[in-house]
Design a protein around this motif. Structure first.
Motif, PDB file in Angstrom:
ATOM      1  N   VAL A   1      20.785 -50.382 -96.234  1.00  0.00           N
ATOM      2  CA  VAL A   1      21.020 -49.480 -94.971  1.00  0.00           C
ATOM      3  C   VAL A   1      21.525 -48.381 -95.082  1.00  0.00           C
ATOM      4  CG1 VAL A   1      21.788 -49.807 -92.631  1.00  0.00           C
ATOM      5  CG2 VAL A   1      20.773 -51.575 -93.797  1.00  0.00           C
ATOM      6  N   GLN A   2      21.001 -46.969 -94.787  1.00  0.00           N
ATOM      7  CA  GLN A   2      21.766 -45.594 -94.899  1.00  0.00           C
ATOM      8  C   GLN A   2      21.153 -44.859 -93.703  1.00  0.00           C
ATOM      9  OE1 GLN A   2      20.279 -45.463 -98.932  1.00  0.00           O
ATOM     10  NE2 GLN A   2      18.749 -43.655 -98.442  1.00  0.00           N
ATOM     11  N   ASN A   3      21.874 -44.003 -93.487  1.00  0.00           N
ATOM     12  CA  ASN A   3      21.345 -43.047 -92.302  1.00  0.00           C
ATOM     13  C   ASN A   3      20.949 -41.707 -92.940  1.00  0.00           C
ATOM     14  OD1 ASN A   3      24.331 -42.543 -93.105  1.00  0.00           O
ATOM     15  ND2 ASN A   3      24.211 -40.984 -91.287  1.00  0.00           N
TER      16      ASN A   3
ATOM     17  N   HIS B   1      27.114 -48.617 -89.571  1.00  0.00           N
ATOM     18  CA  HIS B   1      25.983 -49.290 -89.386  1.00  0.00           C
ATOM     19  C   HIS B   1      26.421 -50.877 -89.235  1.00  0.00           C
ATOM     20  CE1 HIS B   1      23.617 -46.113 -90.602  1.00  0.00           C
ATOM     21  NE2 HIS B   1      24.551 -45.752 -91.489  1.00  0.00           N
ATOM     22  N   ARG B   2      25.755 -51.520 -88.374  1.00  0.00           N
ATOM     23  CA  ARG B   2      26.104 -52.949 -88.151  1.00  0.00           C
ATOM     24  C   ARG B   2      24.505 -53.829 -88.251  1.00  0.00           C
ATOM     25  NH1 ARG B   2      29.185 -50.331 -84.219  1.00  0.00           N
ATOM     26  NH2 ARG B   2      31.563 -50.961 -84.422  1.00  0.00           N
TER      27      ARG B   2
END
Length: 68
Positions: free
Chosen positions: A18-20, A49-50
């Motif tokens: 998970v990355q933005n 991030h959750r």
């Protein structure tokens, strides 16, 4: 996320990250509305991030499976 086709053979595993941002494919996301090419170090804000995994706040990842 764009559609992608991968073949997973018996014993293969899937890892989820998970990355933005897609850096280095796409510019780093400063998490603020600025011109990315003129962004200063102060424009970059830490993101949180959750991933929820209870019945009330369920997160999920859906995949399609193609049969041979």
């Amino acid at each position: 996320m764009p559609a992608t086709a991968h073949q997973f053979k018996k014993g293969h595993r899937i890892m989820i990250q998970v990355q933005n941002s897609w850096f280095p494919l796409v510019d780093i996301n400063p998490q603020s509305f600025v011109n990315i090419y003129e962004a200063d170090e102060k424009d970059f804000i830490k993101a949180t991030h959750r991933i929820y995994h209870d019945a009330e706040h369920a997160s999920k990842i859906s995949i399609s499976v193609l049969k041979n």
